[in-house]
Design a protein around this motif. Structure first.
Motif, PDB file in Angstrom:
ATOM      1  N   ALA A 192       3.158  -4.517  -2.597  1.00 59.70           N
ATOM      2  CA  ALA A 192       2.121  -5.537  -2.401  1.00 59.70           C
ATOM      3  C   ALA A 192       2.359  -6.766  -3.271  1.00 59.70           C
ATOM      4  CB  ALA A 192       0.748  -4.943  -2.711  1.00 59.70           C
ATOM      5  N   ARG A 193       3.118  -6.613  -4.348  1.00 62.81           N
ATOM      6  CA  ARG A 193       3.345  -7.739  -5.267  1.00 62.81           C
ATOM      7  C   ARG A 193       4.671  -8.442  -5.030  1.00 62.81           C
ATOM      8  NH1 ARG A 193       4.109  -7.164 -10.056  1.00 62.81           N
ATOM      9  NH2 ARG A 193       4.467  -4.931 -10.327  1.00 62.81           N
ATOM     10  N   LEU A 194       5.532  -7.874  -4.221  1.00 62.43           N
ATOM     11  CA  LEU A 194       6.829  -8.500  -3.973  1.00 62.43           C
ATOM     12  C   LEU A 194       6.652  -9.825  -3.238  1.00 62.43           C
ATOM     13  CD1 LEU A 194       9.016  -5.438  -2.919  1.00 62.43           C
ATOM     14  CD2 LEU A 194       9.119  -6.720  -5.066  1.00 62.43           C
ATOM     15  N   PRO A 195       7.547 -10.803  -3.474  1.00 59.56           N
ATOM     16  CA  PRO A 195       8.805 -10.663  -4.214  1.00 59.56           C
ATOM     17  C   PRO A 195       8.687 -10.767  -5.723  1.00 59.56           C
ATOM     18  CG  PRO A 195       8.645 -12.869  -3.340  1.00 59.56           C
ATOM     19  CD  PRO A 195       7.448 -12.128  -2.806  1.00 59.56           C
ATOM     20  N   SER A 196       7.468 -10.961  -6.236  1.00 57.18           N
ATOM     21  CA  SER A 196       7.320 -11.113  -7.674  1.00 57.18           C
ATOM     22  C   SER A 196       7.609  -9.804  -8.406  1.00 57.18           C
ATOM     23  CB  SER A 196       5.889 -11.550  -8.021  1.00 57.18           C
ATOM     24  OG  SER A 196       5.695 -11.541  -9.421  1.00 57.18           O
ATOM     25  N   LEU A 197       8.347  -9.917  -9.490  1.00 57.99           N
ATOM     26  CA  LEU A 197       8.520  -8.800 -10.414  1.00 57.99           C
ATOM     27  C   LEU A 197       8.000  -9.180 -11.792  1.00 57.99           C
ATOM     28  CD1 LEU A 197      12.001  -7.197  -9.587  1.00 57.99           C
ATOM     29  CD2 LEU A 197       9.720  -6.418  -8.953  1.00 57.99           C
ATOM     30  N   ASP A 198       7.100 -10.149 -11.832  1.00 60.95           N
ATOM     31  CA  ASP A 198       6.481 -10.515 -13.098  1.00 60.95           C
ATOM     32  C   ASP A 198       5.607  -9.365 -13.594  1.00 60.95           C
ATOM     33  OD1 ASP A 198       7.639 -12.999 -12.960  1.00 60.95           O
ATOM     34  OD2 ASP A 198       5.858 -13.967 -12.094  1.00 60.95           O
ATOM     35  N   THR A 199       5.398  -9.332 -14.887  1.00 58.30           N
ATOM     36  CA  THR A 199       4.506  -8.329 -15.455  1.00 58.30           C
ATOM     37  C   THR A 199       3.113  -8.512 -14.854  1.00 58.30           C
ATOM     38  OG1 THR A 199       5.747  -8.364 -17.524  1.00 58.30           O
ATOM     39  CG2 THR A 199       3.527  -7.418 -17.593  1.00 58.30           C
ATOM     40  N   PRO A 200       2.529  -7.478 -14.258  1.00 56.03           N
ATOM     41  CA  PRO A 200       1.216  -7.643 -13.616  1.00 56.03           C
ATOM     42  C   PRO A 200       0.107  -7.868 -14.637  1.00 56.03           C
ATOM     43  CG  PRO A 200       1.883  -5.333 -13.600  1.00 56.03           C
ATOM     44  CD  PRO A 200       3.066  -6.107 -14.101  1.00 56.03           C
ATOM     45  N   ASP A 201      -0.973  -8.501 -14.177  1.00 57.13           N
ATOM     46  CA  ASP A 201      -2.114  -8.751 -15.058  1.00 57.13           C
ATOM     47  C   ASP A 201      -2.828  -7.460 -15.429  1.00 57.13           C
ATOM     48  OD1 ASP A 201      -1.662 -11.490 -14.980  1.00 57.13           O
ATOM     49  OD2 ASP A 201      -2.933 -11.757 -13.207  1.00 57.13           O
ATOM     50  N   ARG A 202      -2.725  -6.473 -14.557  1.00 50.58           N
ATOM     51  CA  ARG A 202      -3.351  -5.169 -14.823  1.00 50.58           C
ATOM     52  C   ARG A 202      -2.349  -4.078 -14.504  1.00 50.58           C
ATOM     53  NH1 ARG A 202      -4.697  -2.971  -9.773  1.00 50.58           N
ATOM     54  NH2 ARG A 202      -5.995  -1.362 -10.729  1.00 50.58           N
ATOM     55  N   ILE A 203      -2.430  -2.982 -15.223  1.00 46.87           N
ATOM     56  CA  ILE A 203      -1.562  -1.835 -14.969  1.00 46.87           C
ATOM     57  C   ILE A 203      -2.392  -0.756 -14.295  1.00 46.87           C
ATOM     58  CG2 ILE A 203      -0.051  -0.093 -15.972  1.00 46.87           C
ATOM     59  CD1 ILE A 203       1.022  -2.930 -16.224  1.00 46.87           C
ATOM     60  N   PRO A 204      -2.166  -0.497 -13.013  1.00 44.87           N
ATOM     61  CA  PRO A 204      -2.911   0.573 -12.352  1.00 44.87           C
ATOM     62  C   PRO A 204      -2.581   1.928 -12.981  1.00 44.87           C
ATOM     63  CG  PRO A 204      -1.811  -0.847 -10.754  1.00 44.87           C
ATOM     64  CD  PRO A 204      -1.248  -1.188 -12.090  1.00 44.87           C
ATOM     65  N   PHE A 205      -3.590   2.784 -13.057  1.00 43.68           N
ATOM     66  CA  PHE A 205      -3.457   4.090 -13.697  1.00 43.68           C
ATOM     67  C   PHE A 205      -4.054   5.143 -12.782  1.00 43.68           C
ATOM     68  CE2 PHE A 205      -5.354   6.878 -17.318  1.00 43.68           C
ATOM     69  CZ  PHE A 205      -4.357   7.826 -17.143  1.00 43.68           C
ATOM     70  N   PHE A 206      -3.204   6.068 -12.314  1.00 41.27           N
ATOM     71  CA  PHE A 206      -3.664   7.199 -11.518  1.00 41.27           C
ATOM     72  C   PHE A 206      -3.773   8.396 -12.448  1.00 41.27           C
ATOM     73  CE2 PHE A 206      -2.863  11.093  -9.139  1.00 41.27           C
ATOM     74  CZ  PHE A 206      -3.777  10.989  -8.110  1.00 41.27           C
ATOM     75  N   ASP A 207      -4.999   8.831 -12.693  1.00 45.98           N
ATOM     76  CA  ASP A 207      -5.244   9.960 -13.584  1.00 45.98           C
ATOM     77  C   ASP A 207      -5.455  11.206 -12.741  1.00 45.98           C
ATOM     78  OD1 ASP A 207      -6.098  11.833 -15.402  1.00 45.98           O
ATOM     79  OD2 ASP A 207      -7.600  10.553 -16.341  1.00 45.98           O
ATOM     80  N   GLY A 208      -4.485  12.111 -12.777  1.00 45.61           N
ATOM     81  CA  GLY A 208      -4.560  13.309 -11.948  1.00 45.61           C
ATOM     82  C   GLY A 208      -5.721  14.217 -12.271  1.00 45.61           C
ATOM     83  N   ASP A 209      -6.304  14.086 -13.470  1.00 40.31           N
ATOM     84  CA  ASP A 209      -7.456  14.912 -13.834  1.00 40.31           C
ATOM     85  C   ASP A 209      -8.750  14.391 -13.217  1.00 40.31           C
ATOM     86  OD1 ASP A 209      -6.257  16.932 -15.506  1.00 40.31           O
ATOM     87  OD2 ASP A 209      -5.852  15.334 -16.952  1.00 40.31           O
ATOM     88  N   ALA A 210      -8.741  13.140 -12.821  1.00 44.77           N
ATOM     89  CA  ALA A 210      -9.895  12.536 -12.152  1.00 44.77           C
ATOM     90  C   ALA A 210      -9.333  11.526 -11.162  1.00 44.77           C
ATOM     91  CB  ALA A 210     -10.810  11.858 -13.163  1.00 44.77           C
ATOM     92  N   PRO A 211      -8.748  12.030 -10.056  1.00 43.18           N
ATOM     93  CA  PRO A 211      -7.898  11.199  -9.209  1.00 43.18           C
ATOM     94  C   PRO A 211      -8.555   9.925  -8.684  1.00 43.18           C
ATOM     95  CG  PRO A 211      -8.266  13.361  -8.205  1.00 43.18           C
ATOM     96  CD  PRO A 211      -8.914  13.371  -9.547  1.00 43.18           C
ATOM     97  N   GLU A 212      -8.171   8.856  -9.304  1.00 48.17           N
ATOM     98  CA  GLU A 212      -8.577   7.527  -8.885  1.00 48.17           C
ATOM     99  C   GLU A 212      -7.612   6.560  -9.544  1.00 48.17           C
ATOM    100  OE1 GLU A 212     -11.872   6.931 -12.438  1.00 48.17           O
ATOM    101  OE2 GLU A 212     -12.503   6.936 -10.361  1.00 48.17           O
ATOM    102  N   VAL A 213      -7.492   5.387  -8.989  1.00 47.52           N
ATOM    103  CA  VAL A 213      -6.630   4.377  -9.593  1.00 47.52           C
ATOM    104  C   VAL A 213      -7.515   3.401 -10.339  1.00 47.52           C
ATOM    105  CG1 VAL A 213      -4.938   2.560  -9.171  1.00 47.52           C
ATOM    106  CG2 VAL A 213      -4.895   4.635  -7.791  1.00 47.52           C
ATOM    107  N   ARG A 214      -7.313   3.343 -11.646  1.00 45.28           N
ATOM    108  CA  ARG A 214      -8.064   2.396 -12.466  1.00 45.28           C
ATOM    109  C   ARG A 214      -7.091   1.673 -13.388  1.00 45.28           C
ATOM    110  NH1 ARG A 214      -9.273   7.527 -14.909  1.00 45.28           N
ATOM    111  NH2 ARG A 214      -8.848   7.595 -17.160  1.00 45.28           N
TER     112      ARG A 214
END
Length: 218
Positions: A192-214
């Motif tokens: 979804a961010r291509l062609p940019s490979l810049d450092t994103p403003d946010r780092i998505p985090f998928f926590d398998g213990d509480a499955p959601e992307v935050r």
């Protein structure tokens, strides 16, 4: 050991992207049928952080924005990802330099005439393997433009035997393969961010213990 007591190990993965401005593809391989973790799945190169990764001095550091987000262990994650990329694909994320004192599991890498270089890496995702798996990892995912590789991107002759069928796969084709759930999520985020490979403003985090992307704190 019951699945509830499986320890969560730190890990690092590198998503190498080729031709990102025109027809982007990613470097992936297939795990063996007999693999304990994710047999037969198509994955990015990566794996657990080894104790010795913390002692590796990178020839080029992570970009400042990535280093800040990862905190004091950032260089360790970068070293682990570069080592796993080398071991599983034979590809070199490094710069030309002698490394006579390379430790045992880095000697093959050093023999190419390089030291590990993290300047091309971008930290883009964090994910913890959900419970119920035979192994669990807390993985940091990095992207790397294939143009930053110091090796021939089509030469997998130095690869180990952990991944089979190593190849560059067009991103749209990759999304239709037999991917682990987390791999599919990460691939969608990166695409979804291509062609940019810049450092994103946010780092998505998928926590398998509480499955959601935050957002990841680190």
């Amino acid at each position: 050991m019951s699945s509830e007591n499986i320890p969560v190990r730190d890990a690092a993965t590198i998503i190498v992207i080729r031709d990102r401005h025109a027809a982007p593809s990613v470097l992936m391989g297939q795990r063996g049928k007999a693999a304990v973790f994710m047999p037969d799945k198509v994955v990015f190169p990566g794996g657990a952080v080894d104790p010795g990764d913390a002692a590796i001095t990178l020839a080029g550091p992570l970009p400042d924005a990535c280093a800040r987000r990862l905190g004091p262990d950032g260089a360790t994650f970068a070293a682990a990802g570069i080592r796993e990329l080398w071991e599983e694909t034979g590809q070199v994320a490094g710069c030309r330099a002698d490394w006579a004192e390379a430790p045992g599991d880095w000697r093959g890498f050093a023999a190419t005439g390089h030291r590990p270089d993290a300047r091309g890496l971008r930290y883009v995702f964090r994910a913890i393997t959900p419970p119920g798996r035979p192994r669990r990892f807390d993985a940091r995912f990095f992207t790397l433009d294939a143009e930053s590789l110091a090796s021939d991107p089509d030469d997998f002759s130095a690869a180990g035997d952990e991944l089979a069928n190593l190849k560059w796969i067009p991103i749209e084709e990759a999304r239709g393969l037999d991917l682990p759930y987390v791999t599919a999520i990460v691939l969608a985020e990166v695409a979804a961010r291509l062609p940019s490979l810049d450092t994103p403003d946010r780092i998505p985090f998928f926590d398998g213990d509480a499955p959601e992307v935050r957002d990841a704190a680190r």
